[in-house]
Motif scaffolding. Structure first.
Motif, PDB file in Angstrom:
ATOM      1  N   LYS A 189      42.291  76.416  -1.191  1.00  0.00           N
ATOM      2  CA  LYS A 189      41.181  75.845  -2.041  1.00  0.00           C
ATOM      3  C   LYS A 189      41.154  74.525  -2.178  1.00  0.00           C
ATOM      4  CE  LYS A 189      41.016  77.135  -6.528  1.00  0.00           C
ATOM      5  NZ  LYS A 189      40.642  78.205  -7.751  1.00  0.00           N
ATOM      6  N   ILE A 190      39.915  73.978  -2.242  1.00  0.00           N
ATOM      7  CA  ILE A 190      39.683  72.426  -2.533  1.00  0.00           C
ATOM      8  C   ILE A 190      38.484  72.682  -3.835  1.00  0.00           C
ATOM      9  CG2 ILE A 190      37.933  72.323  -0.733  1.00  0.00           C
ATOM     10  CD1 ILE A 190      38.979  69.079  -0.815  1.00  0.00           C
ATOM     11  N   GLU A 191      38.848  71.916  -4.833  1.00  0.00           N
ATOM     12  CA  GLU A 191      37.982  71.622  -5.922  1.00  0.00           C
ATOM     13  C   GLU A 191      37.638  70.283  -5.881  1.00  0.00           C
ATOM     14  OE1 GLU A 191      39.197  73.590  -9.666  1.00  0.00           O
ATOM     15  OE2 GLU A 191      40.595  74.491  -8.321  1.00  0.00           O
ATOM     16  N   VAL A 192      36.365  69.978  -5.802  1.00  0.00           N
ATOM     17  CA  VAL A 192      35.680  68.397  -5.959  1.00  0.00           C
ATOM     18  C   VAL A 192      34.880  68.335  -7.209  1.00  0.00           C
ATOM     19  CG1 VAL A 192      34.530  66.652  -4.860  1.00  0.00           C
ATOM     20  CG2 VAL A 192      36.113  67.976  -3.467  1.00  0.00           C
ATOM     21  N   THR A 193      35.346  67.456  -8.144  1.00  0.00           N
ATOM     22  CA  THR A 193      34.337  67.182  -9.152  1.00  0.00           C
ATOM     23  C   THR A 193      34.059  65.637  -9.217  1.00  0.00           C
ATOM     24  OG1 THR A 193      35.572  68.740 -10.441  1.00  0.00           O
ATOM     25  CG2 THR A 193      34.198  67.298 -11.835  1.00  0.00           C
ATOM     26  N   GLN A 215      35.603  75.323  -2.794  1.00  0.00           N
ATOM     27  CA  GLN A 215      35.360  76.123  -1.561  1.00  0.00           C
ATOM     28  C   GLN A 215      36.978  76.722  -1.246  1.00  0.00           C
ATOM     29  OE1 GLN A 215      32.579  76.797   0.314  1.00  0.00           O
ATOM     30  NE2 GLN A 215      31.789  75.903  -1.563  1.00  0.00           N
ATOM     31  N   VAL A 216      36.947  77.844  -0.685  1.00  0.00           N
ATOM     32  CA  VAL A 216      37.966  78.710  -0.029  1.00  0.00           C
ATOM     33  C   VAL A 216      37.982  79.179   1.301  1.00  0.00           C
ATOM     34  CG1 VAL A 216      39.527  80.515  -0.636  1.00  0.00           C
ATOM     35  CG2 VAL A 216      38.492  79.384  -2.661  1.00  0.00           C
ATOM     36  N   SER A 248      38.106  74.033   4.475  1.00  0.00           N
ATOM     37  CA  SER A 248      37.618  74.042   3.164  1.00  0.00           C
ATOM     38  C   SER A 248      37.099  72.676   2.685  1.00  0.00           C
ATOM     39  CB  SER A 248      38.736  74.512   2.118  1.00  0.00           C
ATOM     40  OG  SER A 248      39.283  75.721   2.116  1.00  0.00           O
ATOM     41  N   ILE A 249      37.722  71.630   3.057  1.00  0.00           N
ATOM     42  CA  ILE A 249      37.279  70.260   2.891  1.00  0.00           C
ATOM     43  C   ILE A 249      35.810  70.083   3.722  1.00  0.00           C
ATOM     44  CG2 ILE A 249      37.525  67.905   3.715  1.00  0.00           C
ATOM     45  CD1 ILE A 249      40.825  68.636   3.538  1.00  0.00           C
ATOM     46  N   ASP A 250      35.824  70.380   4.803  1.00  0.00           N
ATOM     47  CA  ASP A 250      34.408  70.460   5.610  1.00  0.00           C
ATOM     48  C   ASP A 250      33.420  71.112   4.781  1.00  0.00           C
ATOM     49  OD1 ASP A 250      35.491  69.041   7.685  1.00  0.00           O
ATOM     50  OD2 ASP A 250      35.515  70.833   9.187  1.00  0.00           O
ATOM     51  N   LEU A 251      33.772  72.473   4.448  1.00  0.00           N
ATOM     52  CA  LEU A 251      32.525  73.121   3.466  1.00  0.00           C
ATOM     53  C   LEU A 251      32.151  72.418   2.271  1.00  0.00           C
ATOM     54  CD1 LEU A 251      34.091  76.741   4.072  1.00  0.00           C
ATOM     55  CD2 LEU A 251      32.071  75.821   5.116  1.00  0.00           C
TER      56      LEU A 251
END
Length: 174
Positions: A49-53, A65-66, A73-76
């Motif tokens: 999972k990646i979370e971007v804020t 995105q998971v 996940s980074i691309d998504l």
């Protein structure tokens, strides 16, 4: 843009750091150089999972995105953030507000019409019930949320499923 990258149950390798700055670096054309991007990577079993804020002028642009591969996940997450930015820009232009952290070139460029379209309207009877009963009704229907009239407050409320088999209640401020 300034990146703050952290990891939970994962070592943030130089390869991951490079992939994040490369992919999210595409967003630099939208933001001023002092914009802060908070990135959190986490791994739980097979879930990467990646979370971007990204805080922007009183709002937050955020995506989570998971997938089974962190690079996917980074691309998504980059695609979702870019779509959110276009929608947010349209909203700012429609309201003729200042852009805040956005570059002037991004704000001046013609807004693409990504309008919100309501394709279905549903009406239903609301019988007064307690929040616990609304949760049971939601489960019976197989939905992730349920709108109901709270028998205690006589207000429209919403119950919703949360992670970990718990429930949430949304009620209006009086």
């Amino acid at each position: 843009m300034r990146y703050i990258i952290s990891g939970k149950n994962i070592d943030v390798t130089e390869g991951l750091r490079a992939a994040i700055t490369d992919k999210l670096g595409k967003l630099e054309r939208y933001f001023t150089p002092d914009t802060e991007v908070q990135v959190t990577l986490s791994v739980e079993k097979e879930r990467q999972k990646i979370e971007v804020t990204i805080p922007v002028k009183g709002n937050i642009i955020r995506s989570e995105q998971v997938s089974s591969d962190m690079y996917v996940s980074i691309d998504l997450v980059e695609e979702v953030i870019e779509r959110q930015l276009r929608k947010y820009k349209t909203k700012l232009v429609d309201r003729q507000q200042e852009g805040g952290n956005f570059r002037p070139e991004f704000m001046e460029k013609e807004a693409e019409d990504e309008e919100v379209k309501i394709i279905r309207t549903k009406q239903f009877d609301m019988k007064p019930m307690y929040p616990e009963d609304a949760c049971v009704q939601m489960e019976l229907l197989g939905h992730s949320f349920y709108v109901f009239m709270n028998a205690e407050t006589e207000q429209v409320n919403v119950v919703y499923k949360r992670k970990g088999s718990t429930y949430g209640l949304i009620e209006p401020e009086l």
